[in-house]
Design a protein around this motif. Sequence first.
Motif, PDB file in Angstrom:
ATOM      1  N   PRO A   1     -19.252 -23.971  42.527  1.00 55.09           N
ATOM      2  CA  PRO A   1     -20.276 -24.834  41.935  1.00 55.09           C
ATOM      3  C   PRO A   1     -21.016 -25.619  43.013  1.00 55.09           C
ATOM      4  CG  PRO A   1     -18.240 -24.969  40.694  1.00 55.09           C
ATOM      5  CD  PRO A   1     -17.915 -24.193  41.935  1.00 55.09           C
ATOM      6  N   GLY A   2     -22.320 -25.689  42.907  1.00 54.05           N
ATOM      7  CA  GLY A   2     -23.124 -26.387  43.901  1.00 54.05           C
ATOM      8  C   GLY A   2     -24.237 -27.175  43.259  1.00 54.05           C
ATOM      9  N   SER A   3     -24.894 -27.946  44.081  1.00 50.30           N
ATOM     10  CA  SER A   3     -26.009 -28.755  43.601  1.00 50.30           C
ATOM     11  C   SER A   3     -27.312 -28.007  43.832  1.00 50.30           C
ATOM     12  CB  SER A   3     -26.040 -30.103  44.331  1.00 50.30           C
ATOM     13  OG  SER A   3     -26.153 -29.879  45.727  1.00 50.30           O
ATOM     14  N   GLY A   4     -28.355 -28.503  43.192  1.00 50.23           N
ATOM     15  CA  GLY A   4     -29.645 -27.844  43.315  1.00 50.23           C
ATOM     16  C   GLY A   4     -29.658 -26.569  42.491  1.00 50.23           C
ATOM     17  N   GLU A   5     -30.759 -25.870  42.525  1.00 49.46           N
ATOM     18  CA  GLU A   5     -30.866 -24.628  41.786  1.00 49.46           C
ATOM     19  C   GLU A   5     -31.939 -23.749  42.401  1.00 49.46           C
ATOM     20  OE1 GLU A   5     -33.471 -25.187  37.959  1.00 49.46           O
ATOM     21  OE2 GLU A   5     -32.105 -26.886  38.123  1.00 49.46           O
ATOM     22  N   ALA A   6     -31.755 -22.442  42.216  1.00 47.50           N
ATOM     23  CA  ALA A   6     -32.785 -21.513  42.671  1.00 47.50           C
ATOM     24  C   ALA A   6     -34.004 -21.681  41.774  1.00 47.50           C
ATOM     25  CB  ALA A   6     -32.256 -20.089  42.599  1.00 47.50           C
ATOM     26  N   SER A   7     -35.165 -21.519  42.350  1.00 47.61           N
ATOM     27  CA  SER A   7     -36.393 -21.737  41.590  1.00 47.61           C
ATOM     28  C   SER A   7     -36.692 -20.520  40.724  1.00 47.61           C
ATOM     29  CB  SER A   7     -37.551 -21.989  42.565  1.00 47.61           C
ATOM     30  OG  SER A   7     -38.755 -22.154  41.863  1.00 47.61           O
ATOM     31  N   GLY A   8     -36.558 -20.686  39.391  1.00 52.33           N
ATOM     32  CA  GLY A   8     -36.864 -19.606  38.469  1.00 52.33           C
ATOM     33  C   GLY A   8     -38.351 -19.588  38.135  1.00 52.33           C
ATOM     34  N   CYS A   9     -38.725 -18.725  37.189  1.00 56.17           N
ATOM     35  CA  CYS A   9     -40.144 -18.613  36.863  1.00 56.17           C
ATOM     36  C   CYS A   9     -40.431 -18.844  35.388  1.00 56.17           C
ATOM     37  CB  CYS A   9     -40.669 -17.236  37.272  1.00 56.17           C
ATOM     38  SG  CYS A   9     -39.938 -15.865  36.358  1.00 56.17           S
ATOM     39  N   LEU A  10     -39.418 -19.178  34.599  1.00 56.72           N
ATOM     40  CA  LEU A  10     -39.644 -19.422  33.179  1.00 56.72           C
ATOM     41  C   LEU A  10     -40.272 -20.792  32.983  1.00 56.72           C
ATOM     42  CD1 LEU A  10     -39.229 -18.547  30.200  1.00 56.72           C
ATOM     43  CD2 LEU A  10     -37.028 -19.728  30.293  1.00 56.72           C
ATOM     44  N   ALA A  11     -41.378 -20.820  32.235  1.00 61.68           N
ATOM     45  CA  ALA A  11     -42.008 -22.102  31.936  1.00 61.68           C
ATOM     46  C   ALA A  11     -41.023 -22.974  31.174  1.00 61.68           C
ATOM     47  CB  ALA A  11     -43.273 -21.880  31.111  1.00 61.68           C
ATOM     48  N   ASP A  12     -41.038 -24.255  31.471  1.00 64.64           N
ATOM     49  CA  ASP A  12     -40.078 -25.167  30.854  1.00 64.64           C
ATOM     50  C   ASP A  12     -40.208 -25.166  29.341  1.00 64.64           C
ATOM     51  OD1 ASP A  12     -39.020 -25.892  33.249  1.00 64.64           O
ATOM     52  OD2 ASP A  12     -40.271 -27.679  33.483  1.00 64.64           O
ATOM     53  N   GLY A  13     -39.052 -25.072  28.660  1.00 62.16           N
ATOM     54  CA  GLY A  13     -39.006 -25.213  27.210  1.00 62.16           C
ATOM     55  C   GLY A  13     -38.615 -26.650  26.878  1.00 62.16           C
ATOM     56  N   PRO A  14     -38.155 -26.895  25.661  1.00 65.30           N
ATOM     57  CA  PRO A  14     -37.700 -28.245  25.281  1.00 65.30           C
ATOM     58  C   PRO A  14     -36.570 -28.705  26.197  1.00 65.30           C
ATOM     59  CG  PRO A  14     -37.939 -26.831  23.363  1.00 65.30           C
ATOM     60  CD  PRO A  14     -38.076 -25.937  24.550  1.00 65.30           C
ATOM     61  N   SER A  15     -36.801 -29.753  26.974  1.00 69.55           N
ATOM     62  CA  SER A  15     -35.829 -30.177  27.988  1.00 69.55           C
ATOM     63  C   SER A  15     -34.496 -30.579  27.384  1.00 69.55           C
ATOM     64  CB  SER A  15     -36.403 -31.340  28.803  1.00 69.55           C
ATOM     65  OG  SER A  15     -36.732 -32.431  27.954  1.00 69.55           O
ATOM     66  N   ALA A  16     -34.521 -31.168  26.172  1.00 69.57           N
ATOM     67  CA  ALA A  16     -33.273 -31.639  25.565  1.00 69.57           C
ATOM     68  C   ALA A  16     -32.366 -30.483  25.172  1.00 69.57           C
ATOM     69  CB  ALA A  16     -33.579 -32.492  24.334  1.00 69.57           C
ATOM     70  N   ALA A  17     -32.945 -29.290  25.028  1.00 68.06           N
ATOM     71  CA  ALA A  17     -32.154 -28.153  24.575  1.00 68.06           C
ATOM     72  C   ALA A  17     -31.777 -27.209  25.706  1.00 68.06           C
ATOM     73  CB  ALA A  17     -32.919 -27.378  23.507  1.00 68.06           C
ATOM     74  N   GLY A  18     -32.171 -27.518  26.932  1.00 63.77           N
ATOM     75  CA  GLY A  18     -31.882 -26.634  28.060  1.00 63.77           C
ATOM     76  C   GLY A  18     -30.583 -27.000  28.763  1.00 63.77           C
ATOM     77  N   ARG A  19     -29.906 -26.002  29.297  1.00 69.07           N
ATOM     78  CA  ARG A  19     -28.686 -26.196  30.079  1.00 69.07           C
ATOM     79  C   ARG A  19     -28.763 -25.344  31.335  1.00 69.07           C
ATOM     80  NH1 ARG A  19     -28.623 -29.616  26.897  1.00 69.07           N
ATOM     81  NH2 ARG A  19     -26.931 -30.388  25.565  1.00 69.07           N
ATOM     82  N   THR A  20     -28.324 -25.901  32.464  1.00 71.34           N
ATOM     83  CA  THR A  20     -28.408 -25.201  33.752  1.00 71.34           C
ATOM     84  C   THR A  20     -27.095 -25.346  34.505  1.00 71.34           C
ATOM     85  OG1 THR A  20     -30.783 -25.658  33.890  1.00 71.34           O
ATOM     86  CG2 THR A  20     -29.677 -25.012  35.925  1.00 71.34           C
ATOM     87  N   ALA A  21     -26.695 -24.263  35.177  1.00 70.31           N
ATOM     88  CA  ALA A  21     -25.515 -24.284  36.047  1.00 70.31           C
ATOM     89  C   ALA A  21     -25.893 -23.609  37.368  1.00 70.31           C
ATOM     90  CB  ALA A  21     -24.340 -23.558  35.392  1.00 70.31           C
ATOM     91  N   THR A  22     -25.365 -24.138  38.449  1.00 75.47           N
ATOM     92  CA  THR A  22     -25.716 -23.633  39.783  1.00 75.47           C
ATOM     93  C   THR A  22     -24.457 -23.410  40.608  1.00 75.47           C
ATOM     94  OG1 THR A  22     -27.817 -24.841  39.719  1.00 75.47           O
ATOM     95  CG2 THR A  22     -27.068 -24.074  41.878  1.00 75.47           C
ATOM     96  N   TRP A  23     -24.464 -22.323  41.386  1.00 71.96           N
ATOM     97  CA  TRP A  23     -23.354 -22.019  42.292  1.00 71.96           C
ATOM     98  C   TRP A  23     -23.933 -21.602  43.650  1.00 71.96           C
ATOM     99  CZ3 TRP A  23     -23.987 -20.210  37.373  1.00 71.96           C
ATOM    100  CH2 TRP A  23     -23.036 -20.601  36.415  1.00 71.96           C
ATOM    101  N   ARG A  24     -23.085 -21.673  44.668  1.00 71.51           N
ATOM    102  CA  ARG A  24     -23.496 -21.271  46.016  1.00 71.51           C
ATOM    103  C   ARG A  24     -22.519 -20.242  46.575  1.00 71.51           C
ATOM    104  NH1 ARG A  24     -27.483 -23.790  48.700  1.00 71.51           N
ATOM    105  NH2 ARG A  24     -28.396 -25.665  47.736  1.00 71.51           N
ATOM    106  N   TYR A  25     -23.095 -19.246  47.247  1.00 71.74           N
ATOM    107  CA  TYR A  25     -22.302 -18.248  47.958  1.00 71.74           C
ATOM    108  C   TYR A  25     -21.872 -18.828  49.306  1.00 71.74           C
ATOM    109  CZ  TYR A  25     -23.928 -14.626  44.683  1.00 71.74           C
ATOM    110  OH  TYR A  25     -24.188 -13.868  43.568  1.00 71.74           O
ATOM    111  N   PRO A  26     -20.797 -18.282  49.887  1.00 71.87           N
ATOM    112  CA  PRO A  26     -20.401 -18.749  51.234  1.00 71.87           C
ATOM    113  C   PRO A  26     -21.511 -18.589  52.274  1.00 71.87           C
ATOM    114  CG  PRO A  26     -18.640 -17.460  50.242  1.00 71.87           C
ATOM    115  CD  PRO A  26     -19.826 -17.336  49.338  1.00 71.87           C
ATOM    116  N   SER A  27     -22.387 -17.625  52.044  1.00 67.18           N
ATOM    117  CA  SER A  27     -23.489 -17.391  52.979  1.00 67.18           C
ATOM    118  C   SER A  27     -24.600 -18.419  52.852  1.00 67.18           C
ATOM    119  CB  SER A  27     -24.069 -15.988  52.754  1.00 67.18           C
ATOM    120  OG  SER A  27     -24.605 -15.892  51.435  1.00 67.18           O
ATOM    121  N   GLY A  28     -24.551 -19.221  51.766  1.00 67.97           N
ATOM    122  CA  GLY A  28     -25.612 -20.190  51.532  1.00 67.97           C
ATOM    123  C   GLY A  28     -26.593 -19.756  50.454  1.00 67.97           C
TER     124      GLY A  28
END
Length: 204
Positions: free
Chosen positions: A86-113
């Motif tokens: 698990p890591g902080s930040g997130e990769a930049s996706g391309c989906l236009a933002d939907g309802p913010s209250a209903a969105g969930r995001t999780a981020t992970w990092r590889y050992p390579s960065g």
Amino acid sequence: MRHRQAIALAAVAFVGLTGCDGPDPNNLETYYDDPVPTSSAVPAAPKTSEVPVSPAKAAPAQPDLGGLAQRALLSDADVAEEGVQPGSGEASGCLADGPSAAGRTATWRYPSGSVLSHRVVVFPDRSAARAVAENECAGKPVTVPVQAGVERQQAWCDGKTCTVLLAKGLLVSELTVSASTETRAVDAAKRLLPAMTAKLAAQP
């Protein structure tokens, strides 16, 4: 003999006089007792078959959109074979933002960065498939295995960042991988597609 008849007549006369002391059946004021007053009871209202409906039953319960998105989100166990943490930040996706209250995001990092990000967005007011179809992503389309049960699937790569969108019902599942090369990013997305699809299939 005459004496006995006189006594008998006297007795009849006496009985007749005493009988007149009672109430006169033709006199309504003396023959009947005073009427007993009756209570003026109010008649009960007729019962109706209508059953009052409580406010909780009158209005349908609103769906838990945030919980729906959370259940479709990839977990640490789903991405464990990628060797990520698990890591902080997130990769930049391309989906236009939907309802913010209903969105969930999780981020992970590889050992390579490299960064792996998964986002689930709920579109309660329109079809998720339509939201994906109307979405424009920068870069070039790429081919990934077609996933059964989803209503729409699209994938793009913009340099070394690749994004896959899967739509089903109200949900859009967006996986974004930012790696050292485009090939590595696409390969990681291909490996995680089955887990993304299974999460969507489990939702109503």
